[in-house]
Design a protein around this motif. Structure first.
Motif, short mmCIF file in Angstrom:
data_model
loop_
_atom_site.label_atom_id
_atom_site.label_comp_id
_atom_site.label_asym_id
_atom_site.label_seq_id
_atom_site.Cartn_x
_atom_site.Cartn_y
_atom_site.Cartn_z
N CYS A 26 5.70 -48.82 -35.67
CA CYS A 26 5.44 -49.66 -34.51
C CYS A 26 6.27 -50.93 -34.68
CB CYS A 26 3.94 -49.97 -34.45
SG CYS A 26 3.52 -51.05 -33.09
N SER A 27 7.33 -51.06 -33.88
CA SER A 27 8.30 -52.14 -34.12
C SER A 27 7.80 -53.50 -33.66
CB SER A 27 9.62 -51.83 -33.40
OG SER A 27 9.47 -52.07 -32.02
N GLY A 28 6.73 -53.50 -32.85
CA GLY A 28 6.25 -54.78 -32.31
C GLY A 28 6.93 -55.16 -31.02
N ASP A 29 7.85 -54.28 -30.55
CA ASP A 29 8.48 -54.53 -29.26
C ASP A 29 7.65 -53.88 -28.16
OD1 ASP A 29 11.03 -55.82 -30.06
OD2 ASP A 29 11.30 -53.95 -31.18
N LEU A 30 7.63 -54.52 -26.99
CA LEU A 30 6.99 -53.93 -25.82
C LEU A 30 8.09 -53.38 -24.92
CD1 LEU A 30 4.34 -56.71 -25.14
CD2 LEU A 30 3.98 -54.47 -26.20
N ILE A 31 7.99 -52.09 -24.64
CA ILE A 31 9.07 -51.43 -23.89
C ILE A 31 8.50 -50.54 -22.79
CG2 ILE A 31 10.63 -51.35 -25.88
CD1 ILE A 31 9.87 -48.22 -25.93
N SER A 32 9.36 -50.14 -21.87
CA SER A 32 9.06 -49.02 -20.99
C SER A 32 10.23 -48.05 -21.13
CB SER A 32 8.90 -49.49 -19.54
OG SER A 32 10.09 -50.12 -19.12
N ILE A 33 9.97 -46.78 -20.80
CA ILE A 33 11.04 -45.78 -20.89
C ILE A 33 11.22 -45.15 -19.51
CG2 ILE A 33 11.85 -43.68 -22.05
CD1 ILE A 33 10.15 -44.33 -24.41
N THR A 34 12.46 -45.06 -19.06
CA THR A 34 12.73 -44.49 -17.74
C THR A 34 12.61 -42.97 -17.80
OG1 THR A 34 15.08 -44.21 -18.17
CG2 THR A 34 14.40 -46.33 -17.26
N ALA A 35 12.58 -42.35 -16.63
CA ALA A 35 12.46 -40.89 -16.57
C ALA A 35 13.63 -40.22 -17.27
CB ALA A 35 12.38 -40.44 -15.12
N ASP A 36 14.79 -40.87 -17.28
CA ASP A 36 15.93 -40.25 -17.96
C ASP A 36 16.12 -40.77 -19.40
OD1 ASP A 36 16.79 -42.71 -17.11
OD2 ASP A 36 18.68 -42.03 -16.22
N GLY A 37 15.04 -41.36 -19.93
CA GLY A 37 15.02 -41.63 -21.38
C GLY A 37 15.66 -42.94 -21.83
N TYR A 38 15.92 -43.85 -20.92
CA TYR A 38 16.48 -45.15 -21.30
C TYR A 38 15.35 -46.14 -21.55
CZ TYR A 38 21.28 -43.79 -20.35
OH TYR A 38 22.51 -43.18 -20.40
N ILE A 39 15.61 -47.03 -22.52
CA ILE A 39 14.58 -47.99 -22.91
C ILE A 39 14.85 -49.34 -22.26
CG2 ILE A 39 13.72 -49.33 -24.88
CD1 ILE A 39 13.93 -46.85 -26.56
N CYS A 40 13.78 -49.94 -21.71
CA CYS A 40 13.87 -51.31 -21.21
C CYS A 40 12.96 -52.16 -22.07
CB CYS A 40 13.43 -51.39 -19.76
SG CYS A 40 14.41 -50.34 -18.68
N VAL A 41 13.53 -53.15 -22.73
CA VAL A 41 12.72 -54.04 -23.58
C VAL A 41 12.04 -55.05 -22.65
CG1 VAL A 41 12.72 -55.68 -25.48
CG2 VAL A 41 14.31 -53.76 -25.52
N GLN A 42 10.71 -55.05 -22.68
CA GLN A 42 9.95 -55.91 -21.76
C GLN A 42 9.41 -57.14 -22.44
OE1 GLN A 42 10.13 -55.13 -18.74
NE2 GLN A 42 10.28 -52.91 -18.52
N GLY A 43 9.30 -57.11 -23.74
CA GLY A 43 8.74 -58.26 -24.43
C GLY A 43 8.46 -57.90 -25.87
N ARG A 44 7.54 -58.64 -26.47
CA ARG A 44 7.32 -58.47 -27.90
C ARG A 44 5.86 -58.77 -28.19
NH1 ARG A 44 9.42 -63.01 -30.04
NH2 ARG A 44 11.32 -62.57 -28.87
N GLU A 45 5.32 -58.03 -29.13
CA GLU A 45 3.95 -58.26 -29.52
C GLU A 45 3.90 -58.91 -30.90
OE1 GLU A 45 0.20 -55.36 -28.75
OE2 GLU A 45 1.67 -54.73 -30.24
N LYS A 46 4.95 -58.66 -31.68
CA LYS A 46 4.95 -59.20 -33.05
C LYS A 46 5.09 -60.72 -33.01
CE LYS A 46 9.74 -57.61 -33.38
NZ LYS A 46 10.62 -56.63 -33.97
N ASP A 47 4.57 -61.36 -34.03
CA ASP A 47 4.55 -62.82 -34.07
C ASP A 47 5.89 -63.31 -34.62
OD1 ASP A 47 3.67 -65.34 -33.79
OD2 ASP A 47 2.15 -65.26 -35.36
N GLN A 48 6.89 -63.22 -33.77
CA GLN A 48 8.25 -63.50 -34.20
C GLN A 48 8.96 -64.27 -33.09
OE1 GLN A 48 11.44 -60.31 -33.98
NE2 GLN A 48 11.18 -60.34 -36.20
#
Ligand code: AMP
Ligand code: DBH
Length: 538
Positions: A413-435
């Motif tokens: 669990c990288s601590g990144d908040l992401i969504s994944i598109t239907a064709d498998g691309y990642i969009c970084v939406q934010g972060r949960e880790k205290d960094q």
């Protein structure tokens, strides 16, 4: 002797071998496959090195270190800047199975101490031109708290030092390489981290070599590639995505820059006909500004590809890259822990500008978890969970942290908040880790908070990110103190403790108390909101 680390389960290891990801070759193969080539592999200032020369230097250094008693299974602490010797040392240590931590040149005492205490190095290789090694004070201290340290080798050596230059130039007729086995630890990569102590990531030959080869394939590196390394050479991104190692693997040429500024890079790009480089978003802003101000677009004529990663790139900035720099953009979302995502060279504008790319390996398993660890449907935002042929299975000697960072099936669990598109691309939406991600340089809040809490006038502290138009994020320390504390005093205090400059808080706010969440934790979200509101009114 081998270095212990968390291995992949046998079933997955078998699969990764079967599919040709793990070749059971040492990383030294990257260079030795070109050992006879007279092609220029590396340019550092006015020093060009052919593949043969680079390989020979690494070979001679390896032999000299072996004669000094260094053995497979030993570890080394290395701190060198963007100089040719960085790669010579890296490959020399790999040849004799000595696993290095390559500290960044910006690191100071706190960081080096933390790495040394974790790996217990037998060898230190450092630069007398670094402030910490200008005299012997820190060395003596390190020797005292690090009894494993047997050898110290210096670049820009003083009289009486063991000189790196000398070892690089010593004959090596009798040398027999003793690299660690391909499924053992080759070296340690640095985590941006979120904890009190900077964590180390064991990388094996097999997993790292695959990450490099696959990156080379996706990014189309070959003999014609001329890669400008302007970010810190030791960082995972310019080292392996595909970076310098990818360039060497493909038989191209790496040119070193001291920093990613336009004034350092543009002349090098023009002089050496650079075709590709890797930047973080703030450097992109400065390049765009430079092109506008200086009208020096022509200097970049040879540049075909600009990789941008390390921190979130805004769509607006992304779209300006092809238009104003005249090259293709590739977004890179990676981590020293493993997983790397790339936009594809033939992607349309939407994918290139608006996503952070897709996982590079068909066997990267990536999914999005909700707060209970359950999978979320496509398109929804949650925690990034991943495992795969080049994603690590545990931080070095950190069982407690590992218990929190991995699920029962070995997904990290990288601590990144992401969504994944239907064709498998990642969009970084934010972060949960205290960094805090300060333009690609990561600051673990807890590390700085712990140091500040040692100050005798500080009772409570919270380090949070604040928006910055250039760096994306900067850091602000909210402090409950016994007396008013000025920013300069705090910065001087941290500097005296030996913290890397980029980790010093950009802003200090002294407050009467810190807001708490219902469970009694410091409410950092509220602090960030307060800061944003204050920035708006300023
Ligand atoms: P590190 O732990 O230092 O290797 O940093 C890896 C982290 O950097 C990731 O987990 C992300 O939080 C961040 N990162 C890297 N590349 C990107 C990117 N292209 N966009 C947004 N965040 C990124
Ligand atoms: O930020 C990173 O750590 C990173 C970014 C891009 C990385 O490790 C990588 C590519 O390999």
């Amino acid at each position: 002797m081998t270095i212990s680390y968390t291995r992949w389960p046998a079933s997955l290891a078998a699969r990764y071998r079967e599919r040709g990801y793990w070749l059971d070759l040492p990383l030294t193969d990257i260079l030795s496959r070109h050992a006879a080539s007279q092609h220029i592999a590396l340019i550092d200032g006015d020093r060009p090195f052919s593949y043969q020369h680079l390989e020979q230097s690494a070979h001679q250094l390896a032999a000299a270190l072996q004669r000094r008693g260094l053995r497979c299974g030993d570890t080394a602490l290395v701190q060198l800047g963007n100089i040719a010797e960085f790669y010579m040392v890296f490959f020399a240590l790999l040849k004799i199975g000595v696993a290095p931590v390559n500290a960044l040149f910006s690191h100071q005492r706190q960081e080096l101490d933390a790495y040394a205490s974790q790996i217990e190095p037998a060898l230190l290789i450092a630069d007398r031109q670094h402030g910490l090694f200008a005299n012997d004070d820190y060395l003596q201290q390190l020797r005292q708290c690090c009894p494993s340290l047997r050898d110290v080798v210096m670049h820009n050596a003083h009289t009486g030092d063991i000189s790196l230059a000398e070892l690089l130039g010593t004959g090596a007729d009798d040398f027999v390489a003793t690299p660690s086995a391909a499924d053992e630890v080759a070296f340690f990569q640095l985590s941006g981290g979120s904890t009190g102590t900077p964590k180390l990531i064991p990388r094996t030959h097999n997993d790292y070599y695959y990450s490099i080869r696959r990156s080379v394939e996706v990014c189309g590196f070959d003999r014609s590639t001329r890669f400008l390394c302007a970010l810190p050479a030791a960082h995972n991104y310019p080292l392996s995505s595909p970076g310098a190692c990818g360039t060497f693997y493909g038989g191209g040429c790496v040119v070193l820059a001291g920093d990613p500024s336009a004034s350092s890079c543009f002349p090098l790009i023009e002089k050496h006909q650079i075709t590709v480089t890797a930047l973080v978003p703030p450097a992109v802003s400065l390049w765009l500004q430079a092109v506008q101000e200086w009208g020096c677009h022509a200097a970049l004529a040879s540049l075909r590809l600009l990789q941008v990663g390390g921190a979130r790139l805004s769509e607006a900035l992304a779209a300006r890259i092809p238009a104003e720099l005249g090259c293709r953009l590739q977004q890179v979302f990676g981590m020293a822990e493993g997983l790397v995502n790339y936009t594809q060279l033939d992607d349309d504008d939407w994918h290139t500008f608006c996503t952070q790319g897709k996982p590079m390996s068909p066997d990267d398993e990536v999914w999005v978890a909700d707060e209970h660890g359950q999978p979320l449907p496509i398109g929804e935002t949650g925690r990034l969970m991943t495992r795969g042929p080049y994603t690590f299975r545990g931080y070095y000697r950190s069982p407690e942290h590992n218990a929190k960072s991995f699920d029962a099936d070995g997904f990290y669990c990288s601590g990144d908040l992401i969504s994944i598109t239907a064709d498998g691309y990642i969009c970084v939406q934010g972060r949960e880790k205290d960094q805090i991600n300060r333009g690609g340089e990561k600051i673990a809040a807890e590390e700085i908070e712990n140091l500040l809490l040692r100050h005798d006038a500080i009772l409570q502290v919270a380090l949070v990110s604040m928006e910055d138009h250039l760096l994306g994020e900067k850091s602000c320390a909210f402090i409950v103190g016994l007396r008013p504390l000025r920013a300069v005093e705090i910065r001087r205090y941290l500097r005296a403790l030996g913290v890397a400059e980029f980790k010093l808080p950009d802003r200090i706010e002294t407050v009467d108390n810190l807001p708490l969440t219902p469970v009694g934790k410091v409410d950092k979200k509220r602090l960030r909101e307060q800061l944003a509101a204050r920035q708006l009114t300023q």
